[in-house]
Design a protein around this motif. Structure first.
Motif, PDB file in Angstrom:
ATOM      1  N   ALA A  78      -9.280   0.465  11.149  1.00 43.65           N
ATOM      2  CA  ALA A  78      -9.429  -0.106   9.806  1.00 43.65           C
ATOM      3  C   ALA A  78     -10.890  -0.478   9.569  1.00 43.65           C
ATOM      4  O   ALA A  78     -11.445  -0.231   8.493  1.00 43.65           O
ATOM      5  N   HIS A 134     -12.790   0.603  -5.836  1.00 44.59           N
ATOM      6  CA  HIS A 134     -12.550   1.617  -6.853  1.00 44.59           C
ATOM      7  C   HIS A 134     -12.422   0.985  -8.247  1.00 44.59           C
ATOM      8  O   HIS A 134     -13.048   1.423  -9.214  1.00 44.59           O
ATOM      9  N   LYS A 170      -6.522  -2.085   4.391  1.00 46.32           N
ATOM     10  CA  LYS A 170      -7.562  -1.069   4.189  1.00 46.32           C
ATOM     11  C   LYS A 170      -7.474  -0.505   2.777  1.00 46.32           C
ATOM     12  O   LYS A 170      -8.478  -0.389   2.068  1.00 46.32           O
ATOM     13  N   SER A 171      -6.239  -0.184   2.325  1.00 45.79           N
ATOM     14  CA  SER A 171      -6.052   0.355   0.970  1.00 45.79           C
ATOM     15  C   SER A 171      -6.486  -0.674  -0.073  1.00 45.79           C
ATOM     16  O   SER A 171      -7.073  -0.306  -1.097  1.00 45.79           O
ATOM     17  N   ALA A 172      -6.177  -1.951   0.170  1.00 47.66           N
ATOM     18  CA  ALA A 172      -6.555  -2.994  -0.785  1.00 47.66           C
ATOM     19  C   ALA A 172      -8.072  -3.051  -0.935  1.00 47.66           C
ATOM     20  O   ALA A 172      -8.603  -3.217  -2.046  1.00 47.66           O
ATOM     21  N   ASP A 185       0.632   0.897  12.151  1.00 50.81           N
ATOM     22  CA  ASP A 185      -0.118   1.995  11.521  1.00 50.81           C
ATOM     23  C   ASP A 185      -1.512   2.100  12.141  1.00 50.81           C
ATOM     24  O   ASP A 185      -1.638   2.594  13.241  1.00 50.81           O
ATOM     25  N   ASP A 186      -2.537   1.622  11.446  1.00 54.73           N
ATOM     26  CA  ASP A 186      -3.902   1.734  11.968  1.00 54.73           C
ATOM     27  C   ASP A 186      -4.179   0.669  13.028  1.00 54.73           C
ATOM     28  O   ASP A 186      -3.685  -0.456  12.925  1.00 54.73           O
ATOM     29  N   LEU A 196     -10.157  -0.532  -0.433  1.00 50.43           N
ATOM     30  CA  LEU A 196     -10.583   0.673  -1.159  1.00 50.43           C
ATOM     31  C   LEU A 196     -10.269   0.542  -2.651  1.00 50.43           C
ATOM     32  O   LEU A 196     -11.079   0.910  -3.507  1.00 50.43           O
ATOM     33  N   ASN A 197      -9.071  -0.022  -2.984  1.00 51.70           N
ATOM     34  CA  ASN A 197      -8.708  -0.212  -4.390  1.00 51.70           C
ATOM     35  C   ASN A 197      -9.659  -1.180  -5.089  1.00 51.70           C
ATOM     36  O   ASN A 197     -10.055  -0.961  -6.228  1.00 51.70           O
ATOM     37  N   LYS A 215     -12.860   2.672   8.809  1.00 51.62           N
ATOM     38  CA  LYS A 215     -12.588   3.243   7.490  1.00 51.62           C
ATOM     39  C   LYS A 215     -13.216   2.395   6.386  1.00 51.62           C
ATOM     40  O   LYS A 215     -13.757   2.929   5.411  1.00 51.62           O
ATOM     41  N   SER A 230      -3.046  -0.881   7.490  1.00 45.56           N
ATOM     42  CA  SER A 230      -3.345   0.182   6.531  1.00 45.56           C
ATOM     43  C   SER A 230      -3.276  -0.341   5.092  1.00 45.56           C
ATOM     44  O   SER A 230      -4.024   0.099   4.221  1.00 45.56           O
ATOM     45  N   GLY A 231      -2.372  -1.333   4.834  1.00 48.86           N
ATOM     46  CA  GLY A 231      -2.286  -1.922   3.493  1.00 48.86           C
ATOM     47  C   GLY A 231      -3.560  -2.663   3.136  1.00 48.86           C
ATOM     48  O   GLY A 231      -4.061  -2.577   2.011  1.00 48.86           O
TER      49      GLY A 231
END
Lengths: 237, 361
Positions: free
Chosen positions: B190, B247, B239-241, B184-185, B243-244, B193, B236-237
Motif C-alpha cells: 500500500a 483524483h 489505498k483506493s481512498a 488484500d495488500d 487515490l480517489n 502504491k 486496499s480500501g
C-alpha cells in the motif's frame, strides 16, 4: 583427476563422474523439470554408487546453458557452491557443445538447438576434427531459425548438416524446407546432453588453460533479461 | 535414521552433528538469504551473536525498473552467491570447518531468487557434510529480535514488510500461530502504491514516512477494522481512498498538500496496526511485543507503537534498522532453534514461493 559433471539447462537431468581415461558413472533422466528437488539426490546417489565421497573430487564441470534460465541457475549455483566449498576448480561448458559432442566424427556440420519460442532457437554450429575434438564454426546465439539456416548452409558448402536436440522435432518442417537433402536427423540417443561429455569437455578446458575464478563462473543466457532489454531500448530513444 | 539404508550424506551429517554436539565449541550457524533482491550471508554464534552479516543489495539495480524484477534479481544472486558467503566467513574469522549447520531461506519469496540460495546451501551441505536447515523468511524476521534481546514467551510479533502484514503468536521457540493477516495488500505494498500516486520514487515507504513527518494528518481517510474480533488487516480500501481523494481534488482543480496526504495515510495504517497489536497482546497476555519486517524501519510506526506500549505497560522490542530489512543473520538466528531441536532438511529441499509459516519442513 576425478571430475563431477552435470547439466540442468533443459528437461534433461544428467550427472556423471569421470577421470582422464574413463567414465566411472553416468545417470540421465529426460522427464523431470523440477531439477531443484532432484539434482542433489541424483549427485548423491551416483557418488554413493561409485563409492566416491565429495572430498575425492578434483574438479566440477557444469553445463552453463543456454536453456531454461531457472534450470541453468540451479546447475551453475550448485556447481560453483560445491567447487568453492571443496576448494577445487569449476569449469563451465556449453550445453549446446555438449550435445554436439554426441555426433563427434560426423562428416559435415553439427547443429544442436533448443527451442527459444516465437520461431527462435538457441543454437551453434560445429564441425569435427576427426574423432578428437570439435571446432566452432559459428558462435552460439539466439536467432530466428529462418535467419540461421542460410548461414549454416553457407558454411556447409554442400556438406550434410546434422541437427541435434529433442526440440528439432518442433522445427523439422522448416529445416526440411530450407535445408532440403543436406539435412540429417539423429537417432534419439544422440539428442540429449550427457554429463560424461561435459566432464570430457571440462577436462580439455582445464588442460588448455588455468581454471577460471570460481565466483566468476556464471550462466550463459545468450540474451539480457526482458526488463533490461526494454530499459536499454528506452535509454536509446 | 536406519544406519544400514542411510546414504553416505546422511551418515556424514549425523557424524558431523554428533561431533559438534560433543565438542565445547560454540555453535556457529551459516545463514543464507536470497528470497528477494538482497544476496546475504551471515555467521551467528549460539543463536544470538552476530559474527558477520554481509548484504549485497541490488536496490540500485532495481530502482530504474520501479520495482524488483525477478529475472534480474535471480541473475545477480548467482553472480554474488559464493562471493557473499566467502565474505561472511572471512569477516567472522572462521572457515567451513567451524560451521555447525547451514540455514537457508526456502520461502516465501520469488521462486527463481529462492532457488539460488537453496541450491548453494544444499551444495555446500552435501560437499562438506554440514547439516542443512530450511528457514521460513518471516520466522527469520521475527528472530531478528533475538539478536538484540532474549525472547520471552508468550509473545506477539507484528510482521510488516513489502509482502507481509501478520500478527503472529508464539508460546515457545519455533512455534508460530498466525492470529491475523492481510486480506488484500500488504502494508508495504500500500505504501509503494500510494508513493507512486504521489510521484515519489521507488521504494516508496521511506519517502512517505519522511513526508508524513512534514505534514498534518488532516485529510479524512478510513480505518479498516473489519469484524470487531478480527486480527486481520485490509489496506486496499485505504489505498483506493487515497487515490480517489487525489483524483477528486484534481477534478475540482484543488491541490492537496502531498505531505498532509502522506501524514493522513500513514496515520490510518499505523493506527490500525498498532491497535490490533495491542489488543492481541492483551488478549494473549503477551510478555513481549516484537516488531519485525522491513516496515519496522518506519519511524511513524515505531513512534506510535512505542508510545502505546508505554501507555499499556507492555514490553516492546524493535530490532535496529539494519536487521529490519532482509538479511541472513536473522535466518541463521531462526535456524539455530531447528539446530537445537535436531530438525534438519534433506537434499530435496525446494524453494517454495508461497510457504506457510505454520508448515513444518
Amino acid at each position: 583427476m576425478r571430475v563431477l559433471a552435470f547439466d540442468t539447462s533443459s528437461p534433461v537431468l544428467t550427472v556423471a563422474v569421470a577421470d582422464e581415461s574413463r567414465v566411472l558413472g553416468e545417470w540421465t533422466t529426460n522427464l523431470n523439470k523440477n531439477h531443484s528437488v532432484t539434482l542433489m539426490d541424483g549427485i548423491s546417489a551416483l557418488l554413493d554408487e561409485i563409492k566416491t565421497d565429495p572430498d575425492q573430487l578434483t574438479a566440477i564441470a557444469v553445463g552453463q546453458g543456454p536453456g531454461s534460465y531457472t534450470g541453468v541457475r540451479i546447475g551453475v549455483s550448485t556447481a560453483k557452491s560445491m567447487a568453492w566449498s571443496l576448494g577445487i576448480p569449476v569449469i563451465g561448458v556449453s550445453t549446446l557443445e555438449t550435445i554436439a559432442m554426441n555426433a563427434i566424427g560426423f562428416g559435415g556440420l553439427i547443429v544442436p538447438l533448443f527451442d527459444a519460442r516465437r520461431g527462435q532457437v538457441y543454437t551453434g554450429c560445429w564441425d569435427s576434427v576427426e574423432m578428437t575434438s570439435l571446432r566452432s564454426v559459428l558462435d552460439e546465439r539466439i536467432i530466428l531459425l529462418r535467419d540461421w539456416l542460410p548461414q549454416v548452409l553457407e558454411q556447409a558448402a554442400g556438406r550434410p548438416v546434422l541437427f541435434l536436440g529433442d526440440d528439432v522435432s518442433l522445427h523439422r518442417a522448416v529445416i526440411e524446407e530450407m535445408v532440403g537433402e543436406q539435412a540429417r536427423f539423429a537417432p534419439s540417443g544422440l539428442n540429449h546432453p550427457r554429463a560424461a561429455q561435459i566432464a570430457w569437455l571440462g577436462m580439455q578446458k582445464l588442460e588448455q588453460a588455468d581454471a577460471p575464478d570460481t565466483h566468476a563462473v556464471n550462466p550463459e543466457y545468450l540474451q539480457v533479461s526482458e526488463a533490461e532489454a526494454k530499459w536499454l531500448a528506452n535509454q536509446q530513444k | 535414521m536406519n544406519e544400514k539404508n542411510a546414504t553416505r550424506y546422511q551418515q556424514r551429517i549425523l557424524a558431523h552433528y554428533e561431533q559438534h554436539q560433543q565438542s565445547d565449541r560454540p555453535t556457529l550457524i551459516l545463514g543464507i538469504e536470497t528470497s528477494c533482491d538482497e544476496t546475504s550471508a551471515s555467521v551467528i554464534k549460539d543463536g544470538r551473536v552476530i559474527l558477520s552479516n554481509i548484504i549485497a543489495s541490488q536496490a540500485d539495480i532495481h530502482k530504474r525498473f520501479g520495482g524488483v524484477v525477478p529475472e534480474v534479481a535471480s541473475r545477480r544472486h548467482v553472480e554474488n552467491i559464493t562471493l557473499t558467503i566467502e565474505e561472511s566467513l572471512q569477516e567472522a574469522g572462521v572457515t567451513l570447518d567451524d560451521i555447525s549447520a547451514i540455514a537457508v531461506t526456502y520461502g516465501p519469496g520469488l521462486v527463481g531468487a529462492l532457488l539460488v540460495g537453496v541450491a548453494a546451501a544444499k551444495a555446500i551441505s552435501y560437499a562438506r557434510g554440514i547439516p542443512l536447515i530450511g528457514v521460513h523468511h518471516i520466522a527469520g524476521h521475527i528472530y531478528a529480535n533475538r539478536l538484540v534481546t532474549e525472547m520471552e514467551f508468550p509473545l506477539i510479533s507484528l510482521v510488516v514488510s513489502g509482502g507481509h502484514t501478520e500478527l503472529v503468536y508464539m508460546d515457545q521457540h519455533g512455534s508460530f500461530e498466525i492470529l491475523g493477516e492481510t486480506r488484500d495488500d500488504a502494508a508495504g505494498e500500500a505504501y509503494d502504491k500510494v508513493a507512486r500516486a504521489l510521484s515519489l520514487p521507488y521504494p516508496g515507504g521511506p519517502h512517505i514516512d519522511r513526508l508524513a513527518h512534514e505534514g498534518t494528518p488532516n485529510v479524512p481517510l478510513p480505518r479498516v477494522w473489519l469484524e470487531p474480533d478480527s486480527y486481520d488487516f485490509s489496506f486496499s480500501g485505504l489505498k483506493s481512498a487515497v487515490l480517489n481523494t487525489l483524483h477528486n481534488a484534481e477534478q475540482r482543480g484543488e491541490r492537496i498538500e502531498p505531505a498532509n496526504l502522506a501524514a493522513s495515510f500513514q496515520a490510518s495504517v499505523v493506527e490500525v496496526l498498532v491497535e490490533k497489536t495491542i489488543r492481541a497482546a492483551k488478549a494473549k497476555q503477551a510478555r513481549q511485543i516484537l516488531l519485525a519486517g522491513g516496515v519496522a524501519a518506519n519511524k511513524g510506526l515505531r513512534e506510535a507503537l512505542t508510545a502505546r506500549c508505554e501507555q499499556e505497560g507492555l514490553t516492546l522490542i524493535i530490532p535496529p534498522l539494519s536487521l529490519c530489512t532482509d538479511n541472513a543473520a536473522m535466518i541463521a538466528a531462526a535456524g539455530y532453534i531447528s539446530y537445537q531441536q535436531g530438525r534438519f532438511a534433506s537434499l530435496d529441499l525446494n524453494g517454495v514461493p508461497g510457504l506457510s509459516l505454520t508448515e513444518p519442513f
